[in-house]
Design an enzyme around this catalytic site. Sequence first.
Site, PDB file in Angstrom:
ATOM      1  CG  LEU A   1      26.423  44.094  43.004  1.00 20.22           C
ATOM      2  CD1 LEU A   1      25.044  43.945  42.043  1.00 20.22           C
ATOM      3  CD2 LEU A   1      26.247  43.055  44.065  1.00 20.22           C
ATOM      4  CD  GLU A   2      30.373  46.356  45.641  1.00 14.02           C
ATOM      5  OE1 GLU A   2      29.165  46.952  46.250  1.00 14.02           O
ATOM      6  OE2 GLU A   2      30.899  45.600  46.182  1.00 14.02           O
TER       7      GLU A   2
ATOM      8  CG  HIS B   1      42.924  31.670  41.266  1.00 13.22           C
ATOM      9  ND1 HIS B   1      41.970  32.959  41.676  1.00 13.22           N
ATOM     10  CD2 HIS B   1      44.114  32.214  41.070  1.00 13.22           C
ATOM     11  CE1 HIS B   1      42.962  33.907  41.581  1.00 13.22           C
ATOM     12  NE2 HIS B   1      43.878  33.549  41.269  1.00 13.22           N
TER      13      HIS B   1
ATOM     14  CB  CYS C   1      49.356  12.934  44.074  1.00 12.68           C
ATOM     15  SG  CYS C   1      50.826  12.028  44.923  1.00 12.68           S
TER      16      CYS C   1
ATOM     17  CD  GLN D   1      40.178  36.691  39.621  1.00 11.40           C
ATOM     18  OE1 GLN D   1      40.868  37.103  40.667  1.00 11.40           O
ATOM     19  NE2 GLN D   1      39.206  37.328  39.286  1.00 11.40           N
ATOM     20  CG  ASN D   2      34.706  32.460  39.356  1.00  9.83           C
ATOM     21  OD1 ASN D   2      35.260  33.127  40.333  1.00  9.83           O
ATOM     22  ND2 ASN D   2      33.660  32.744  39.027  1.00  9.83           N
TER      23      ASN D   2
ATOM     24  NE  ARG E   1      34.939  27.432  48.460  1.00  6.77           N
ATOM     25  CZ  ARG E   1      35.893  27.932  47.404  1.00  6.77           C
ATOM     26  NH1 ARG E   1      37.184  27.841  47.934  1.00  6.77           N
ATOM     27  NH2 ARG E   1      35.277  28.735  46.579  1.00  6.77           N
TER      28      ARG E   1
ATOM     29  CG  ASP F   1      32.238  28.070  39.845  1.00  8.35           C
ATOM     30  OD1 ASP F   1      32.213  27.934  38.621  1.00  8.35           O
ATOM     31  OD2 ASP F   1      32.002  29.110  40.620  1.00  8.35           O
TER      32      ASP F   1
ATOM     33  N   GLY G   1      32.627  40.423  37.431  1.00  2.00           N
ATOM     34  CA  GLY G   1      32.102  40.091  38.914  1.00  2.00           C
ATOM     35  C   GLY G   1      33.548  39.847  39.615  1.00  2.00           C
TER      36      GLY G   1
HETATM   37  P1  OAD Z   1      35.598  38.956  45.380  1.00  2.00           P
HETATM   38  O1  OAD Z   1      34.692  38.469  46.474  1.00  2.00           O
HETATM   39  O2  OAD Z   1      36.670  39.657  45.955  1.00  2.00           O
HETATM   40  O3  OAD Z   1      34.992  40.014  44.601  1.00  2.00           O
HETATM   41  C1  OAD Z   1      33.771  39.707  43.868  1.00  2.00           C
HETATM   42  C2  OAD Z   1      33.253  40.833  43.065  1.00  2.00           C
HETATM   43  O4  OAD Z   1      32.031  40.544  42.550  1.00  2.00           O
HETATM   44  C3  OAD Z   1      32.777  42.355  43.976  1.00  2.00           C
HETATM   45  O5  OAD Z   1      33.490  43.289  43.221  1.00  2.00           O
HETATM   46  C4  OAD Z   1      31.353  42.207  43.984  1.00  2.00           C
HETATM   47  O6  OAD Z   1      30.817  43.713  43.808  1.00  2.00           O
HETATM   48  C5  OAD Z   1      31.091  41.543  42.561  1.00  2.00           C
HETATM   49  N1  OAD Z   1      29.563  41.075  42.489  1.00  2.00           N
HETATM   50  C6  OAD Z   1      28.973  40.347  43.756  1.00  2.00           C
HETATM   51  N2  OAD Z   1      27.750  39.712  43.220  1.00  2.00           N
HETATM   52  C7  OAD Z   1      27.791  40.166  41.823  1.00  2.00           C
HETATM   53  C8  OAD Z   1      26.859  39.918  40.695  1.00  2.00           C
HETATM   54  N3  OAD Z   1      25.762  39.195  41.264  1.00  2.00           N
HETATM   55  N4  OAD Z   1      27.047  40.349  39.501  1.00  2.00           N
HETATM   56  C9  OAD Z   1      28.231  40.923  39.307  1.00  2.00           C
HETATM   57  N5  OAD Z   1      29.177  41.313  40.190  1.00  2.00           N
HETATM   58  C10 OAD Z   1      28.891  40.744  41.394  1.00  2.00           C
HETATM   59  O7  OAD Z   1      35.925  37.865  44.399  1.00  2.00           O
HETATM   60  P2  OAD Z   1      37.111  37.726  43.360  1.00  2.00           P
HETATM   61  O8  OAD Z   1      37.271  38.924  42.805  1.00  2.00           O
HETATM   62  O9  OAD Z   1      36.523  36.620  42.418  1.00  2.00           O
HETATM   63  O10 OAD Z   1      41.514  33.383  45.129  1.00  2.00           O
HETATM   64  O11 OAD Z   1      38.517  37.289  44.072  1.00  2.00           O
HETATM   65  C11 OAD Z   1      39.516  36.805  43.611  1.00  2.00           C
HETATM   66  C12 OAD Z   1      40.342  35.933  44.367  1.00  2.00           C
HETATM   67  O12 OAD Z   1      40.322  35.966  45.596  1.00  2.00           O
HETATM   68  C13 OAD Z   1      39.523  34.592  44.431  1.00  2.00           C
HETATM   69  O13 OAD Z   1      39.639  33.733  43.007  1.00  2.00           O
HETATM   70  C14 OAD Z   1      40.227  33.990  45.496  1.00  2.00           C
HETATM   71  C15 OAD Z   1      40.098  35.029  46.509  1.00  2.00           C
HETATM   72  O14 OAD Z   1      41.024  34.793  47.486  1.00  2.00           O
HETATM   73  C16 OAD Z   1      42.107  32.138  45.551  1.00  2.00           C
HETATM   74  O15 OAD Z   1      41.470  31.490  46.480  1.00  2.00           O
HETATM   75  C17 OAD Z   1      43.675  31.855  45.144  1.00  2.00           C
END
Ligand code: OAD
Length: 272
Positions: free
Chosen positions: A236-237, A139, A147, A121-122, A64, A124, A209
Amino acid sequence: MLLRTDGGGKRLVVLTGAGISAESGLPTFRGDDGLWAGHRIEDVATPQAWIRNPELVWRFYQLRRRALLRVEPNPAHIALARLESAISRMTVGDAPDSGYLEQWEEHWESFSNDRFVLITQNVDDLHSAAGSARLIPMHGQLRFLRCEHSGVIIEMMDEQHLDPDCFILSSVREGGLMRPHIVWFGEQPFGMHAIYNALYKADVLLVVGTSGHVYPAGGFVHEAAANGARTILVNLEAPQNAEAFDEIHLGPAADVLPSLVDEWLAELEQGS
Ligand code: OAD
């Protein structure tokens, strides 16, 4: 008017999740071909996994980290950077590029009262690459390693730091390792004091997102709404916490967000 009242500027807090980076080519977590699809969270994203099978965890994060080299911010990241430069008022220093967590906490506190704060939460680096400065990556960040003994955090993205088959030894204790600077399940997210400070003072919370599955971020909309903020979603949804929002815009963030930002900035200009 969303961002301005007669009495002066409003405070905008933004929360982003994996969906905002989807159109840059980074997979989300919970989609059908999402990051977690081929992995159990307990195998790659917990402190226990790091103790049990560090090779597997290291390989997962090294791939990643390497993926960051080939992605760029998309129009949604850029729209948020434009919004920030239009409405933020305080000067802000650069984020540290190495040091201890306390130095980042100090940095995040320095702008938590500003008119714009971006919580992500990203892990990147696409928000910083787009030019966002008032950024709290709650996150962690893939670009950094930490370390496991001293807690020192160092940006390590040179070729020799990206080998999935070779751990980086910590210089602090023999046999000690540098671990991903990522918040794993069961660990405390970063910057929570600055985040709640920003949320309590927000007039508007914009969420982009994220599925709302992971707490505490999934609850930020309730915190901000309880304090009187207007809550707006771009996704998106409809996510599981959709009923908590005052306003919902469904569609890809890279399409929806730039035109919303244009609209808000035009209103702001007319009002000034
Ligand atoms: P998710 O994968 O749970 O959710 C992503 C959301 O983005 C979904 O609701 C999709 O519908 C939406 N989505 C997808 N493509 C999109 C687009 N082009 N435009 C707008 N929305 C879009 O990801 P997160 O909610 O970020 O934590 O997940 C939260 C945390 O869960 C992450 O930070 C990570 C993970 O476990 C850790 O690693 C601690």
